[in-house]
Design a protein around this motif. Structure first.
Motif, PDB file in Angstrom:
ATOM      1  N   ALA A  62       0.855  -1.224  -0.107  1.00 17.89           N
ATOM      2  CA  ALA A  62       0.106   0.045  -0.036  1.00 17.89           C
ATOM      3  C   ALA A  62       0.840   1.506  -0.078  1.00 17.89           C
ATOM      4  O   ALA A  62       2.032   1.107   0.402  1.00 17.89           O
TER       5      ALA A  62
ATOM      6  N   TRP B 195       3.442  -0.289   4.831  1.00 15.93           N
ATOM      7  CA  TRP B 195       2.320  -1.474   5.145  1.00 15.93           C
ATOM      8  C   TRP B 195       1.957  -2.270   3.967  1.00 15.93           C
ATOM      9  O   TRP B 195       1.902  -1.732   2.778  1.00 15.93           O
ATOM     10  N   HIS B 196       2.097  -3.488   4.125  1.00 16.96           N
ATOM     11  CA  HIS B 196       1.868  -4.492   3.074  1.00 16.96           C
ATOM     12  C   HIS B 196       0.462  -5.212   3.372  1.00 16.96           C
ATOM     13  O   HIS B 196       0.052  -5.750   4.490  1.00 16.96           O
ATOM     14  N   ILE B 197      -0.131  -5.560   2.180  1.00 16.98           N
ATOM     15  CA  ILE B 197      -1.289  -6.114   2.279  1.00 16.98           C
ATOM     16  C   ILE B 197      -1.381  -7.328   1.562  1.00 16.98           C
ATOM     17  O   ILE B 197      -0.957  -7.506   0.297  1.00 16.98           O
ATOM     18  N   SER B 198      -1.959  -8.517   2.062  1.00 17.45           N
ATOM     19  CA  SER B 198      -2.140  -9.708   1.519  1.00 17.45           C
ATOM     20  C   SER B 198      -3.631 -10.306   1.656  1.00 17.45           C
ATOM     21  O   SER B 198      -4.042 -10.385   2.689  1.00 17.45           O
TER      22      SER B 198
ATOM     23  N   GLY C  90      -7.902 -10.706   5.056  1.00 16.76           N
ATOM     24  CA  GLY C  90      -6.797  -9.723   4.722  1.00 16.76           C
ATOM     25  C   GLY C  90      -5.728  -9.872   5.762  1.00 16.76           C
ATOM     26  O   GLY C  90      -6.151  -9.699   6.899  1.00 16.76           O
TER      27      GLY C  90
ATOM     28  N   VAL D  88      -2.620  -7.913   7.244  1.00 17.90           N
ATOM     29  CA  VAL D  88      -1.732  -6.534   7.078  1.00 17.90           C
ATOM     30  C   VAL D  88      -0.401  -6.572   7.545  1.00 17.90           C
ATOM     31  O   VAL D  88      -0.617  -6.848   8.918  1.00 17.90           O
TER      32      VAL D  88
ATOM     33  N   ALA E  57      -6.297  -5.890  -3.096  1.00 13.65           N
ATOM     34  CA  ALA E  57      -5.483  -5.056  -1.990  1.00 13.65           C
ATOM     35  C   ALA E  57      -5.487  -3.601  -2.053  1.00 13.65           C
ATOM     36  O   ALA E  57      -5.613  -2.928  -0.926  1.00 13.65           O
TER      37      ALA E  57
ATOM     38  N   ALA F  31      -6.988  -1.569   1.188  1.00 16.16           N
ATOM     39  CA  ALA F  31      -6.228  -0.328   1.617  1.00 16.16           C
ATOM     40  C   ALA F  31      -7.089   0.815   1.639  1.00 16.16           C
ATOM     41  O   ALA F  31      -6.798   1.671   2.867  1.00 16.16           O
TER      42      ALA F  31
ATOM     43  N   CYS G 153      -9.122   0.390   4.845  1.00 15.19           N
ATOM     44  CA  CYS G 153      -8.354   0.677   5.991  1.00 15.19           C
ATOM     45  C   CYS G 153      -7.967   2.170   6.586  1.00 15.19           C
ATOM     46  O   CYS G 153      -8.084   2.419   7.339  1.00 15.19           O
TER      47      CYS G 153
ATOM     48  N   VAL H  64     -10.173  -8.678   8.488  1.00 16.10           N
ATOM     49  CA  VAL H  64      -8.834  -8.193   8.420  1.00 16.10           C
ATOM     50  C   VAL H  64      -7.935  -8.364   9.548  1.00 16.10           C
ATOM     51  O   VAL H  64      -8.590  -8.159  10.925  1.00 16.10           O
TER      52      VAL H  64
ATOM     53  N   VAL I  27      -3.994  -7.835  11.498  1.00 17.57           N
ATOM     54  CA  VAL I  27      -3.174  -6.910  11.391  1.00 17.57           C
ATOM     55  C   VAL I  27      -1.901  -7.291  12.396  1.00 17.57           C
ATOM     56  O   VAL I  27      -2.076  -7.964  13.399  1.00 17.57           O
TER      57      VAL I  27
END
Length: 565
Positions: A44, A67-70, A84, A86, A165, A169, A172, A205, A207
Motif C-alpha cells: 500500500a 504496510w503490506h497487504i495480502s 486480509g 496486513v 489489496a 487499503a 483501512c 482483516v 493486523v
C-alpha cells in the motif's frame, strides 16, 4: 499521424493483455477448494503520520510508514471467502527479501490455523520487489519451509486496474481517519495498528505490527532469470519452473536456474496477527430459492438479475463492463470473483453525424447519407493480425544520427551563449519545420524526436560541458585559493602584531621611546598602557617603573619602525 496510430495500437494491446492476464485470476478462483488458496499481494502507499491537531510545520518532512497487504481467498463448502493480512513495518526497505519474508509469514499463519491447506496461487503486480529473479527463485524454498506448495505466480499487466489489496487499503485508510477524528494520533506503526483494530477491527482483516524486517545478507551472488521482465506467468513443479509471456498462450518455457537458496538467508518474521477469520462475499440470498441449483449458480443468477435492474447505484469501474449493482457488497463480490459482461461500444448521435458528414465530403452532396450502425471493432476484426501483436515490444536503444546531433548541439550552444536555455518541447516542435541550407526539410517524419529524447540529450551535453569546465578551471581555482590564503594570512598577522606607530590616547609610544622620554610617565599610567597592549604584566601591581619599561621596549622592538631602522 504515425505517433497517434502507435499510441492507439499500444492502448489496444494493453487492453487485450490486461483482460488475458486477469483471466488467470478468474480461472484459479474456480479451482479453489478447502486445500487451495489464492493470495493477492501489494504494498500500500506509505501511510503519512498524522496527529489529531498539528501545525503547518508538522506537515512537512514526514517519513511514511510501510504496510503490506495480502488478501487470501479460499472456498469452503462451495462458498467463496476472503481474509486480509496486513503487515505494518516501522522501518523497511520494500525489496525482494522483505516480500519473501512476508510471503513466508502469511503461509505459515494460514498453515498453522488451517492445516488442510496445501497449495497456494499468488497474484501480484509488476513492482520490482515482486517481478524479480530473487522472489521467483525463492518460492521453492518458501514452499518447503512452510508446508504450503506455491503452484503458480502470475503478474498483472502494468497499470492493469486496481486489485483486491488496493480496495482493502482504501477501507483501512477510512477506518484510520475515523480513529484520528476521535482525537487520537497515528505517528508510528504501533499507533497505526491500534487504529486498524479499533472499534472491533475491520471485518475479515488481521493486523501485525513489526519494528523492522531484518534479513541476512546472501553468501553468494544470487541466480538470475534471463529476461525476467518479459515473463508474466510462472508455474512451479518438482524442481522445475515453467514460464509464459502471456497467460495460457503457448507451451511455456522451461527455466533451469540454481535455486539452492538456504533457508537461513530469509529469516522468519516474529509477528502476531490480531484475531480474525475468513469472511464470505455478498449479501444474504432471498428465501425463495430453487434448491436444485448449485450455490455458485444461485449466486451468479441473483447478481445478474440485480444488475439488470434500472435503479443500480454502483457500476463496475472496468472499461466496457455493463454490470450495475444496488449494493456495495455485490459490487465488491463482482470485482473480486466474477467476470465482467462486456459489450461493443455504440456510436453516439454526434459520432453518427460526423460519419455522415465525412461520407458527404467523400461522395458528394448528390448522395443521401445513411447512418450506419457497424462498429469500428467489426472493421478492425477483418484486418489480419500477426501472432504476438499484443505482446509488449522490447525497448531498443535509439541512436541519433549525425544530422540530429548537429541540430541539437547547435540549439544547445545557442542557449549556452545567450543564457536562455531552450525548451525541449519547443525544439521538438521546431524539428518538424526545420529547413536546411538548400531550402528543403531537414528531417523526415521518421527522424522526429520527442521532448523526452531531446531533454535527455541536453542533459548529457550539459554534464559534458560542466566536466570540461571543471578540468579547465582547476588551475584557476588553485591560484585563487593561494591568493585568498595569502590575503587571510596578512590580515591575521596585521591584527595580531603591533602596527606603527604605537599610540595610546595622545601619547606616541614609538616617538617617546626614540626620544627616551617614557621615564616621565607615572607607574599607574604604565600599567594601563601595558594592559591595553596585552603585554604580560605581573598579577600583583609593582610600584616600580623598570619592569614596565622593559615590557614596552620589547614590544617596540617588534614594531615596523624598528625593523626599518
Amino acid at each position: 499521424m504515425q505517433s497517434s496510430k502507435l499510441a492507439i495500437r499500444s492502448w489496444q494491446c494493453h487492453i487485450l493483455r490486461s483482460f488475458n492476464q486477469d483471466q488467470a485470476r478468474l480461472d484459479f478462483l474456480d479451482l479453489l477448494d478447502n486445500e487451495t488458496v489464492l493470495i493477492v499481494n501489494d504494498w500500500a502507499m506509505k501511510f503519512l503520520p498524522q496527529r489529531y491537531r498539528e501545525s503547518q510545520s508538522d506537515w512537512f518532512g514526514k517519513r511514511g510508514i510501510s504496510w503490506h497487504i495480502s488478501v487470501v481467498y479460499r472456498r469452503s463448502d462451495s462458498q467463496l471467502q476472503w481474509q486480509g493480512y496486513v503487515h505494518i513495518i516501522q522501518s523497511c526497505s520494500q525489496d525482494s527479501t522483505s516480500v519473501i519474508s512476508i510471503m513466508q509469514d502469511v503461509l505459515r499463519s494460514i498453515k498453522s490455523e488451517y492445516p488442510n491447506v496445501t497449495k497456494a496461487y499468488f497474484r501480484q503486480d509488476n513492482a520490482g520487489c515482486y517481478h524479480s529473479s530473487a522472489t521467483i527463485l525463492a518460492c521453492p524454498v518458501v514452499s518447503s519451509s512452510t508446508g504450503v506448495q506455491i503452484r503458480r505466480i502470475d503478474f498483472s499487466d502494468p497499470q492493469g486496474g486496481k486489485g483486491a489489496a488496493d480496495r482493502l487499503a482504501a477501507t483501512c485508510k477510512a477506518h484510520v481517519r475515523i480513529f484520528i477524528n476521535e482525537g487520537h494520533d497515528v505517528t508510528n506503526a504501533t499507533q497505526l495498528k491500534d487504529a486498524l483494530v479499533s472499534h472491533g477491527v475491520i471485518d475479515g482483516v488481521r493486523v501485525a505490527c513489526l519494528a523492522a524486517i531484518t534479513t541476512a545478507s546472501p553468501i553468494s551472488e544470487p541466480a538470475k532469470i534471463h529476461n525476467v521482465s518479459k515473463l508474466n506467468n510462472f508455474e512451479f513443479t518438482e524442481g522445475d519452473i515453467k514460464a509464459w509471456r502471456a497467460y495460457d498462450i503457448g507451451r511455456g518455457k522451461e527455466i533451469k536456474a540454481d535455486t539452492s537458496t538456504t533457508e537461513s538467508e530469509n529469516r522468519w518474521l516474529e509477528s502476531t496477527f490480531s484475531p480474525g477469520k475468513f469472511k464470505s462475499f455478498g449479501h444474504k440470498e432471498k428465501k425463495h430459492v430453487d434448491h436444485d441449483e448449485s450455490p455458485k449458480t444461485r449466486e451468479r443468477s441473483s447478481d445478474v438479475q440485480e444488475s439488470q435492474t434500472n435503479h443500480g447505484l454502483y457500476t463496475c469501474p472496468e472499461s466496457g463492463c455493463t454490470r450495475v449493482f444496488q449494493r456495495h457488497s455485490a459490487l465488491t463480490k463482482h470485482l473480486s470473483s466474477e467476470k465482467c459482461i462486456r459489450s461493443l461500444e455504440k456510436h453516439t448521435l454526434m459520432d453518427l453525424a460526423k460519419l455522415g458528414y465525412q461520407q458527404v465530403l467523400e461522395e458528394g452532396v448528390g448522395v443521401v447519407p445513411t447512418l450506419r450502425t457497424t462498429s469500428v471493432a467489426n472493421k478492425q476484426s477483418r484486418e489480419r493480425l500477426t501472432e504476438g501483436w499484443a505482446l509488449r515490444p522490447a525497448k531498443k536503444a535509439y541512436r541519433f544520427s549525425e544530422k540530429q546531433k548537429a541540430y541539437l548541439t547547435a540549439k544547445f550552444n545557442i542557449g549556452q551563449s545567450t543564457g536562455r536555455k531552450v525548451d525541449a518541447s519547443l525544439v521538438a516542435r521546431d524539428m518538424r519545420r526545420a529547413h536546411g541550407s538548400n531550402g528543403e526539410r531537414l528531417f523526415k517524419s521518421t527522424e522526429f524526436l520527442t521532448s523526452q529524447q531531446i531533454s535527455s540529450y541536453f542533459s548529457r551535453l550539459s554534464a559534458t560541458t560542466r566536466q570540461q569546465t571543471l578540468t579547465h578551471e582547476a588551475d584557476l581555482t588553485a591560484i585563487e585559493d593561494e591568493i585568498n590564503f595569502s590575503t587571510a594570512r596578512d590580515q591575521v598577522m596585521a591584527t595580531v602584531t603591533l602596527q606603527h606607530p604605537i599610540v595610546f590616547y595622545q601619547y606616541n609610544i614609538c616617538a617617546m621611546a626614540e626620544e627616551d622620554t617614557l621615564k616621565s610617565l607615572k607607574v599607574s599610567l604604565f600599567q594601563v598602557i601595558c594592559q591595553s597592549l596585552n603585554l604580560d604584566i605581573p598579577d600583583q601591581p609593582i610600584r616600580r617603573k623598570a619592569p614596565y619599561l622593559k615590557l614596552l621596549k620589547e614590544a617596540i622592538s617588534n614594531c615596523g619602525c624598528q625593523s626599518q631602522g
